[in-house]
Write a protein that holds these residues in place. Sequence first.
Motif, mmCIF file in Angstrom:
data_model
loop_
_atom_site.group_PDB
_atom_site.id
_atom_site.type_symbol
_atom_site.label_atom_id
_atom_site.label_comp_id
_atom_site.label_asym_id
_atom_site.label_seq_id
_atom_site.Cartn_x
_atom_site.Cartn_y
_atom_site.Cartn_z
ATOM 1 N N PHE A 175 0.857 -1.193 0.000
ATOM 2 C CA PHE A 175 0.000 0.000 0.000
ATOM 3 C C PHE A 175 0.888 1.235 0.000
ATOM 4 C CE2 PHE A 175 -3.505 -2.684 1.036
ATOM 5 C CZ PHE A 175 -2.992 -3.661 1.894
ATOM 6 N N ALA A 176 0.687 2.094 -0.955
ATOM 7 C CA ALA A 176 1.471 3.327 -1.057
ATOM 8 C C ALA A 176 0.533 4.523 -0.923
ATOM 9 C CB ALA A 176 2.195 3.384 -2.387
ATOM 10 N N PRO A 177 0.718 5.375 0.088
ATOM 11 C CA PRO A 177 -0.138 6.566 0.230
ATOM 12 C C PRO A 177 0.117 7.541 -0.912
ATOM 13 C CG PRO A 177 1.659 6.630 1.819
ATOM 14 C CD PRO A 177 1.738 5.289 1.166
ATOM 15 N N ARG A 178 -0.963 8.077 -1.450
ATOM 16 C CA ARG A 178 -0.856 8.968 -2.590
ATOM 17 C C ARG A 178 -1.347 10.387 -2.287
ATOM 18 N NH1 ARG A 178 2.669 6.424 -4.139
ATOM 19 N NH2 ARG A 178 2.648 4.835 -5.779
ATOM 20 N N SER A 179 -2.420 10.532 -1.531
ATOM 21 C CA SER A 179 -2.967 11.862 -1.263
ATOM 22 C C SER A 179 -3.794 11.843 0.018
ATOM 23 C CB SER A 179 -3.818 12.355 -2.438
ATOM 24 O OG SER A 179 -4.950 11.516 -2.611
ATOM 25 N N VAL A 180 -4.023 13.035 0.516
ATOM 26 C CA VAL A 180 -4.825 13.223 1.731
ATOM 27 C C VAL A 180 -5.793 14.380 1.497
ATOM 28 C CG1 VAL A 180 -4.788 13.856 4.163
ATOM 29 C CG2 VAL A 180 -3.002 12.374 3.246
ATOM 30 N N PHE A 181 -7.011 14.206 1.935
ATOM 31 C CA PHE A 181 -8.009 15.265 1.887
ATOM 32 C C PHE A 181 -8.740 15.271 3.223
ATOM 33 C CE2 PHE A 181 -12.360 16.758 1.081
ATOM 34 C CZ PHE A 181 -12.094 17.993 0.503
ATOM 35 N N PHE A 182 -9.086 16.473 3.726
ATOM 36 C CA PHE A 182 -9.758 16.523 5.027
ATOM 37 C C PHE A 182 -10.766 17.667 5.086
ATOM 38 C CE2 PHE A 182 -5.944 19.144 5.526
ATOM 39 C CZ PHE A 182 -6.459 20.315 6.092
ATOM 40 N N LEU A 183 -11.761 17.471 5.932
ATOM 41 C CA LEU A 183 -12.717 18.498 6.333
ATOM 42 C C LEU A 183 -12.551 18.698 7.832
ATOM 43 C CD1 LEU A 183 -15.963 17.426 4.401
ATOM 44 C CD2 LEU A 183 -14.354 19.253 3.792
ATOM 45 N N ARG A 184 -12.620 19.973 8.244
ATOM 46 C CA ARG A 184 -12.318 20.248 9.654
ATOM 47 C C ARG A 184 -13.199 21.383 10.169
ATOM 48 N NH1 ARG A 184 -6.163 21.439 10.512
ATOM 49 N NH2 ARG A 184 -6.697 23.243 9.217
ATOM 50 N N ALA A 185 -13.675 21.218 11.405
ATOM 51 C CA ALA A 185 -14.383 22.287 12.124
ATOM 52 C C ALA A 185 -13.540 22.654 13.339
ATOM 53 C CB ALA A 185 -15.768 21.822 12.558
ATOM 54 N N GLU A 186 -13.391 23.953 13.559
ATOM 55 C CA GLU A 186 -12.466 24.416 14.596
ATOM 56 C C GLU A 186 -13.129 25.496 15.440
ATOM 57 O OE1 GLU A 186 -7.935 24.754 13.950
ATOM 58 O OE2 GLU A 186 -8.707 26.792 13.643
ATOM 59 N N LEU A 187 -12.813 25.485 16.718
ATOM 60 C CA LEU A 187 -13.278 26.507 17.654
ATOM 61 C C LEU A 187 -12.055 27.221 18.213
ATOM 62 C CD1 LEU A 187 -15.558 27.827 19.353
ATOM 63 C CD2 LEU A 187 -15.160 26.041 21.064
ATOM 64 N N ALA A 188 -12.088 28.564 18.187
ATOM 65 C CA ALA A 188 -10.966 29.368 18.671
ATOM 66 C C ALA A 188 -11.480 30.427 19.632
ATOM 67 C CB ALA A 188 -10.232 30.027 17.509
ATOM 68 N N ILE A 189 -10.730 30.658 20.717
ATOM 69 C CA ILE A 189 -11.071 31.699 21.677
ATOM 70 C C ILE A 189 -9.800 32.162 22.368
ATOM 71 C CG2 ILE A 189 -11.564 30.056 23.535
ATOM 72 C CD1 ILE A 189 -13.753 32.011 24.475
ATOM 73 N N GLY A 190 -9.704 33.479 22.599
ATOM 74 C CA GLY A 190 -8.496 34.003 23.226
ATOM 75 C C GLY A 190 -8.592 35.495 23.449
ATOM 76 N N LEU A 191 -7.450 36.171 23.381
ATOM 77 C CA LEU A 191 -7.352 37.592 23.667
ATOM 78 C C LEU A 191 -6.694 38.330 22.507
ATOM 79 C CD1 LEU A 191 -6.108 37.418 27.376
ATOM 80 C CD2 LEU A 191 -8.452 37.808 26.582
ATOM 81 N N GLN A 192 -7.002 39.625 22.424
ATOM 82 C CA GLN A 192 -6.376 40.488 21.438
ATOM 83 C C GLN A 192 -6.021 41.822 22.094
ATOM 84 O OE1 GLN A 192 -9.286 41.060 18.334
ATOM 85 N NE2 GLN A 192 -10.476 42.531 19.511
ATOM 86 N N LEU A 193 -5.148 42.574 21.459
ATOM 87 C CA LEU A 193 -4.704 43.853 22.005
ATOM 88 C C LEU A 193 -4.784 44.912 20.903
ATOM 89 C CD1 LEU A 193 -3.517 45.405 24.400
ATOM 90 C CD2 LEU A 193 -1.236 44.776 23.565
ATOM 91 N N PRO A 194 -5.891 45.696 20.857
ATOM 92 C CA PRO A 194 -6.017 46.733 19.822
ATOM 93 C C PRO A 194 -4.984 47.839 20.029
ATOM 94 C CG PRO A 194 -8.146 46.218 20.828
ATOM 95 C CD PRO A 194 -7.101 45.599 21.684
ATOM 96 N N LEU A 195 -4.181 48.077 19.010
ATOM 97 C CA LEU A 195 -3.171 49.138 19.030
ATOM 98 C C LEU A 195 -3.375 50.021 17.803
ATOM 99 C CD1 LEU A 195 -0.045 46.995 20.012
ATOM 100 C CD2 LEU A 195 -1.468 48.397 21.530
#
Length: 278
Positions: A175-195
């Motif tokens: 078996f030889a890997p040839r390609s990869v495809f993915f679907l992804r859902a992501e959640l992000a939360i954090g801080l920012q500093l307006p300058l």
Amino acid sequence: MQRLAACFALASLLFAPAARAQTLTIELEAELEAPPPARPDAPAVVIVRPEHDARVAPTPVVYDAPVATPAPASTSGSDPELWGGLSLHLEGMDLSGLDLRFGRPRVEALGGLALGADWSGRERLREVFTGGASLHLGMRAGGFLRGPELRFGLGGGQLAEADGLAAQGADGFTFAPRSVFFLRAELAIGLQLPLGPVTPYLVATGSVGVAWVDLEVREARLGGLGTETIEAGLFGAGLEAGLDVTVDRGMAMGFALRATFAGAPAIGGAYRVSWGGE
């Protein structure tokens, strides 16, 4: 004759005061009701009464109705703002830890086969370079809170041709890997500093998704049997540090560095364009 003269004199004495009084009364009433016309050159007489004289009705005071003044728009950034946009990303991913098990392959002999740690093709899955795009939508509040932000993306990459070794229990197959495809859902939360127009930020990310790994299948006697696809869960947790630059009202562009430490490790970068905040 003397008696008549005396009676006449007495009557004159009795009726004379009454007649004089009646004449005085008539003269007074005529003087009040019909005063003589003033001369054209006579000065005008103006009667001014004191302000608090009870005989003069006070002039009602009219107050203007109060006008509601709208509150000024808040500029402190405390109100939540909705932001959305598009991002393009490049990542180097380590997919060697995926659970690679054939589900319903076209080659019946491979049904239920798992490619374990002894499969040499896993080494080629340790460094898979992928590219893709994602849509993001999230909140920003208080000027410093960034998120929660939801991201929905897809990506994939090709692998160079190379032969793999058969897994245990699959004698004769490679078996030889040839390609990869993915679907992804992501959640992000954090801080920012307006300058001013520049806003650096740091967020924590967590993602779930599905990866499809295409494998070229060969058999020692039959040769190439085409391509089979293995479906595997894709999970990750990491950090993202970025910098947004406001280019117009309600529009920002920026770059970010991404690193995934848990699940399927990855490191890479992203270019983001965002709209919102009005």
